[in-house]
Motif scaffolding. Structure first.
Motif, PDB file in Angstrom:
ATOM      1  N   ILE A 321       0.839  -1.197   0.000  1.00  0.00           N
ATOM      2  CA  ILE A 321       0.000   0.000   0.000  1.00  0.00           C
ATOM      3  C   ILE A 321       0.875   1.249   0.000  1.00  0.00           C
ATOM      4  O   ILE A 321       0.587   2.235  -0.693  1.00  0.00           O
ATOM      5  N   LYS A 322       1.962   1.217   0.770  1.00  0.00           N
ATOM      6  CA  LYS A 322       2.889   2.350   0.764  1.00  0.00           C
ATOM      7  C   LYS A 322       3.483   2.553  -0.618  1.00  0.00           C
ATOM      8  O   LYS A 322       3.645   3.682  -1.092  1.00  0.00           O
ATOM      9  N   PHE A 323       3.788   1.427  -1.286  1.00  0.00           N
ATOM     10  CA  PHE A 323       4.321   1.530  -2.640  1.00  0.00           C
ATOM     11  C   PHE A 323       3.286   2.106  -3.598  1.00  0.00           C
ATOM     12  O   PHE A 323       3.624   2.918  -4.472  1.00  0.00           O
ATOM     13  N   LEU A 324       2.037   1.697  -3.449  1.00  0.00           N
ATOM     14  CA  LEU A 324       0.989   2.240  -4.320  1.00  0.00           C
ATOM     15  C   LEU A 324       0.865   3.749  -4.130  1.00  0.00           C
ATOM     16  O   LEU A 324       0.716   4.496  -5.097  1.00  0.00           O
ATOM     17  N   LYS A 325       0.906   4.194  -2.872  1.00  0.00           N
ATOM     18  CA  LYS A 325       0.859   5.635  -2.602  1.00  0.00           C
ATOM     19  C   LYS A 325       2.046   6.332  -3.260  1.00  0.00           C
ATOM     20  O   LYS A 325       1.896   7.363  -3.919  1.00  0.00           O
ATOM     21  N   GLN A 326       3.223   5.760  -3.059  1.00  0.00           N
ATOM     22  CA  GLN A 326       4.425   6.370  -3.603  1.00  0.00           C
ATOM     23  C   GLN A 326       4.400   6.370  -5.123  1.00  0.00           C
ATOM     24  O   GLN A 326       4.758   7.372  -5.766  1.00  0.00           O
ATOM     25  N   LEU A 327       3.959   5.256  -5.712  1.00  0.00           N
ATOM     26  CA  LEU A 327       3.893   5.160  -7.168  1.00  0.00           C
ATOM     27  C   LEU A 327       2.904   6.171  -7.730  1.00  0.00           C
ATOM     28  O   LEU A 327       3.189   6.857  -8.721  1.00  0.00           O
ATOM     29  N   MET A 328       1.741   6.301  -7.100  1.00  0.00           N
ATOM     30  CA  MET A 328       0.724   7.229  -7.586  1.00  0.00           C
ATOM     31  C   MET A 328       1.220   8.675  -7.481  1.00  0.00           C
ATOM     32  O   MET A 328       1.027   9.485  -8.397  1.00  0.00           O
ATOM     33  N   GLU A 329       1.869   9.002  -6.363  1.00  0.00           N
ATOM     34  CA  GLU A 329       2.427  10.344  -6.212  1.00  0.00           C
ATOM     35  C   GLU A 329       3.527  10.589  -7.239  1.00  0.00           C
ATOM     36  O   GLU A 329       3.633  11.685  -7.800  1.00  0.00           O
ATOM     37  N   LEU A 330       4.321   9.560  -7.483  1.00  0.00           N
ATOM     38  CA  LEU A 330       5.396   9.682  -8.461  1.00  0.00           C
ATOM     39  C   LEU A 330       4.835   9.924  -9.855  1.00  0.00           C
ATOM     40  O   LEU A 330       5.340  10.777 -10.608  1.00  0.00           O
ATOM     41  N   TYR A 505      11.699  15.246  -6.958  1.00  0.00           N
ATOM     42  CA  TYR A 505      10.634  16.184  -6.567  1.00  0.00           C
ATOM     43  C   TYR A 505      11.179  17.613  -6.530  1.00  0.00           C
ATOM     44  O   TYR A 505      10.571  18.540  -7.075  1.00  0.00           O
ATOM     45  N   ASP A 506      12.335  17.785  -5.896  1.00  0.00           N
ATOM     46  CA  ASP A 506      12.933  19.117  -5.803  1.00  0.00           C
ATOM     47  C   ASP A 506      13.265  19.673  -7.179  1.00  0.00           C
ATOM     48  O   ASP A 506      13.076  20.874  -7.446  1.00  0.00           O
ATOM     49  N   ASP A 507      13.777  18.813  -8.075  1.00  0.00           N
ATOM     50  CA  ASP A 507      14.114  19.262  -9.424  1.00  0.00           C
ATOM     51  C   ASP A 507      12.889  19.782 -10.158  1.00  0.00           C
ATOM     52  O   ASP A 507      12.929  20.832 -10.811  1.00  0.00           O
ATOM     53  N   ILE A 508      11.795  19.048 -10.049  1.00  0.00           N
ATOM     54  CA  ILE A 508      10.578  19.445 -10.767  1.00  0.00           C
ATOM     55  C   ILE A 508       9.992  20.716 -10.160  1.00  0.00           C
ATOM     56  O   ILE A 508       9.545  21.616 -10.887  1.00  0.00           O
ATOM     57  N   ILE A 509      10.002  20.823  -8.832  1.00  0.00           N
ATOM     58  CA  ILE A 509       9.523  22.046  -8.182  1.00  0.00           C
ATOM     59  C   ILE A 509      10.382  23.236  -8.595  1.00  0.00           C
ATOM     60  O   ILE A 509       9.870  24.322  -8.913  1.00  0.00           O
ATOM     61  N   MET A 531       4.410  10.267   0.578  1.00  0.00           N
ATOM     62  CA  MET A 531       5.600   9.430   0.404  1.00  0.00           C
ATOM     63  C   MET A 531       6.736  10.133  -0.336  1.00  0.00           C
ATOM     64  O   MET A 531       7.859   9.639  -0.357  1.00  0.00           O
ATOM     65  N   ILE A 532       6.449  11.271  -0.947  1.00  0.00           N
ATOM     66  CA  ILE A 532       7.464  11.987  -1.712  1.00  0.00           C
ATOM     67  C   ILE A 532       7.377  13.469  -1.359  1.00  0.00           C
ATOM     68  O   ILE A 532       6.287  14.012  -1.210  1.00  0.00           O
ATOM     69  N   GLY A 533       8.535  14.132  -1.251  1.00  0.00           N
ATOM     70  CA  GLY A 533       8.534  15.579  -1.105  1.00  0.00           C
ATOM     71  C   GLY A 533       8.591  16.061   0.322  1.00  0.00           C
ATOM     72  O   GLY A 533       8.773  15.298   1.272  1.00  0.00           O
ATOM     73  N   TYR A 534       8.379  17.367   0.485  1.00  0.00           N
ATOM     74  CA  TYR A 534       8.647  18.008   1.763  1.00  0.00           C
ATOM     75  C   TYR A 534       7.726  17.529   2.870  1.00  0.00           C
ATOM     76  O   TYR A 534       8.108  17.497   4.040  1.00  0.00           O
TER      77      TYR A 534
END
Length: 539
Positions: A321-330, A505-509, A531-534
């Motif tokens: 589930i954590k991976f799904l969250k991370q994948l979706m955010e990614l 994430y930082d690069d894209i921001i 799961m990603i970012g600040y």
């Protein structure tokens, strides 16, 4: 309480706990299997997520359940609107004719002027009435035009949705955001259910572990019984030694120099009877307890093995589930920055796109690995006899601890980091068989068992938790018979990719900031990534 009675209480407790655990696993079946299987219809497949969030792909309508084209697109796409100026319509007042100036006029002339004035006044009233009627109609027309304009604008939004999605990055993102919220709610519901199941399963698991703890107490108690027996034997021998030195002169008349003492003789006889009686009871008790522990441990180990299937599957699903969250955010992150560079995302990276960068770091779903199979295996393995494969399942490593090494021929057990057990089994050689009565309990510890590469941790285990109150030889048997899977297999963990993904994430921001894409940045922040970012650092 005597040591023998204390042993009886411990074995009764073990018996009752085994009965309780058996009742929660009727016929040894996997508990809560149906509840976990229900998750199949809720958790999204990673391949589905990749297809839905891929730039340029349409979002299927079933993932836009709460999507309102008018509201969501207006809030996400800057479509210009036209406001019709408001015209304030003021009613016309009836002009009042001036009174007749009668000075110098005859009576007849005055009458004539009054008649003319009345005619002019009536004309004014009629004219004003006509003008006000026209103004009323004009107001209605203008109001209708504003309403029609509003409807046309709303219709234009709906009609322009397809074109906006095709021609506007924010338009596509509006649809993807709706799908993101849909999947996020799905995943949250799954997580809620699996955590509730985990709570109940861990109760059963802890109850099963209580049997192992009580078996350890029984082993310790056996040592106390032997200690009491040795003490009684020593006391009897001491008194017997005193009687052996007594020398009567002759039976009927001891006379001077007779050292015999009937009190000591009787005490020695009583002590010997107690020592021999206690020893006989101890030996019989040990035989009974040894056989009981052997049978009880075999049964509870089978039950624990079944429970740990569920514990392992749950931990795998939670990590998945954590991976799904991370994948979706990614995937959403890639959508926002699909044209941005990743040159600074990783030192010495040769990637020319975010996707290449993710493949380079080995992120699941961007390599040749079929990540979609993971969740299927998690469910399917519940029906098998083996613990879920850690090579394929992302396990929860939060309980892992470092193995320690000790010499099993050294009587010290301090390297097991187990103060509660150490104080009670200090002096035992853990490489010697543990015998209670005629029965061996557990498996002796060898040097290879204590090697970190063995995969055996005697202090903690990812599935069973704290092992420090369980005798190391019982734990060793758990490993050797497969009840506890070895801990040296690599586990897939979403946190393994956190540093690289945060850099991406930082690069894209930064890229969005440099190009002044404020609307994109605001929408990205509002997605509330976990799961990603600040925001990941706020936990």
């Amino acid at each position: 309480m005597s040591t023998l009675n204390a042993q009886s209480q411990i074995t009764n407790q073990i018996k009752n706990t085994i009965s309780s655990v058996s009742g929660k696993l009727p016929n040894g079946q996997v508990p809560f299997k149906e509840g976990i299987s229900d998750l199949k219809g809720i958790l999204p497949n990673p391949i589905t997520l990749q297809n839905v969030f891929k730039p340029g792909n349409n979002v299927p309508s079933n993932f836009l359940k709460d999507f309102d084209p008018t509201q969501d697109l207006v809030s996400n796409i800057p479509i210009p609107t036209v406001d019709i100026p408001k015209v304030e319509i003021i009613p016309t007042d009836v002009p009042i004719e001036k009174p007749v100036d009668t000075e110098g006029l005859t009576e007849k002339q005055i009458q004539e002027e009054e008649r003319k004035r009345e005619l002019r006044q009536k004309r004014n009233e009629i004219a004003s009435k006509i003008q006000n009627t026209v103004k009323d109609k004009a107001g209605s027309i203008l109001g209708g035009l504003q309403g029609q304009a509003d409807n046309l604008i709303k219709g234009a939004v709906a009609g322009a949705a397809l074109g906006a999605v095709t021609n506007s990055g924010l338009g596509e993102i509006a649809l993807k955001i709706a799908a993101f919220k849909f999947f996020k709610a799905q995943i949250a519901e799954s997580q809620k259910r699996v955590l509730n199941i985990q709570k109940e399963v861990l109760k059963v698991s802890e109850e099963g572990k209580d049997v192992l703890k009580d078996a350890t107490k029984s082993i310790v108690q056996d040592g106390k019984i032997k200690g009491e027996a040795a003490q009684k034997e020593s006391s009897a021998k001491s008194l017997e030694a005193q009687t052996n030195s007594m020398k009567p002169t002759f039976p009927s008349h001891p006379g001077p120099g007779n050292k015999a003492n009937s009190g000591v003789t009787q005490a020695a006889k009583k002590a010997r009877e107690e020592a021999d009686g206690f020893k006989a009871n101890m030996e019989q008790k040990a035989k009974n307890v040894g056989k009981f522990l052997k049978d009880g441990l075999e049964k509870i180990m089978n039950l624990i093995s079944t429970i740990l299937k569920v514990v392992g599957a749950i931990l795998a699903i939670i990590a998945f589930i954590k991976f799904l969250k991370q994948l979706m955010e990614l995937l959403m992150l890639l959508l926002f920055g699909k044209n941005n560079s990743t040159a600074s995302a990783k030192e010495n990276s040769k990637a020319t796109s975010p996707e290449e960068f993710l493949a380079e770091i080995g992120y699941p779903g961007f390599t040749e690995q079929d990540f979609s199979q993971t969740i299927k295996d998690a469910f399917n393995n519940l029906g098998n006899s083996n613990i879920p494969n850690k090579d394929k399942f992302p396990q929860d490593n939060s309980l892992n601890t470092n193995n320690t090494t000790t010499n099993p021929n050294n009587n010290s057990t301090s390297n097991f980091n187990n103060s509660s057990i150490n104080s009670q089994i200090t002096g035992l050689n853990l490489s010697d068989p543990l015998i209670i009565g005629d029965t061996q309990i557990g498996n002796p510890i060898t040097q290879s068992d204590l090697n970190p590469s063995s995969g055996k941790d005697f202090n903690n285990h990812p599935l069973l938790g704290d092992l420090t109150e369980i005798h190391p030889q019982i734990t060793n048997e758990l490993y050797n018979n497969g009840t506890l899977p070895l801990t040296n297999k690599p586990a897939l963990d979403p946190n393994n990719f956190s540093i690289d993904l945060d850099k991406l994430y930082d690069d894209i921001i930064n890229e969005l900031t440099e190009t002044n894409q404020i609307e994109y940045i605001e929408k990205l922040y509002n997605l509330d990534f976990e799961m990603i970012g600040y925001k990941r650092y706020r936990a």
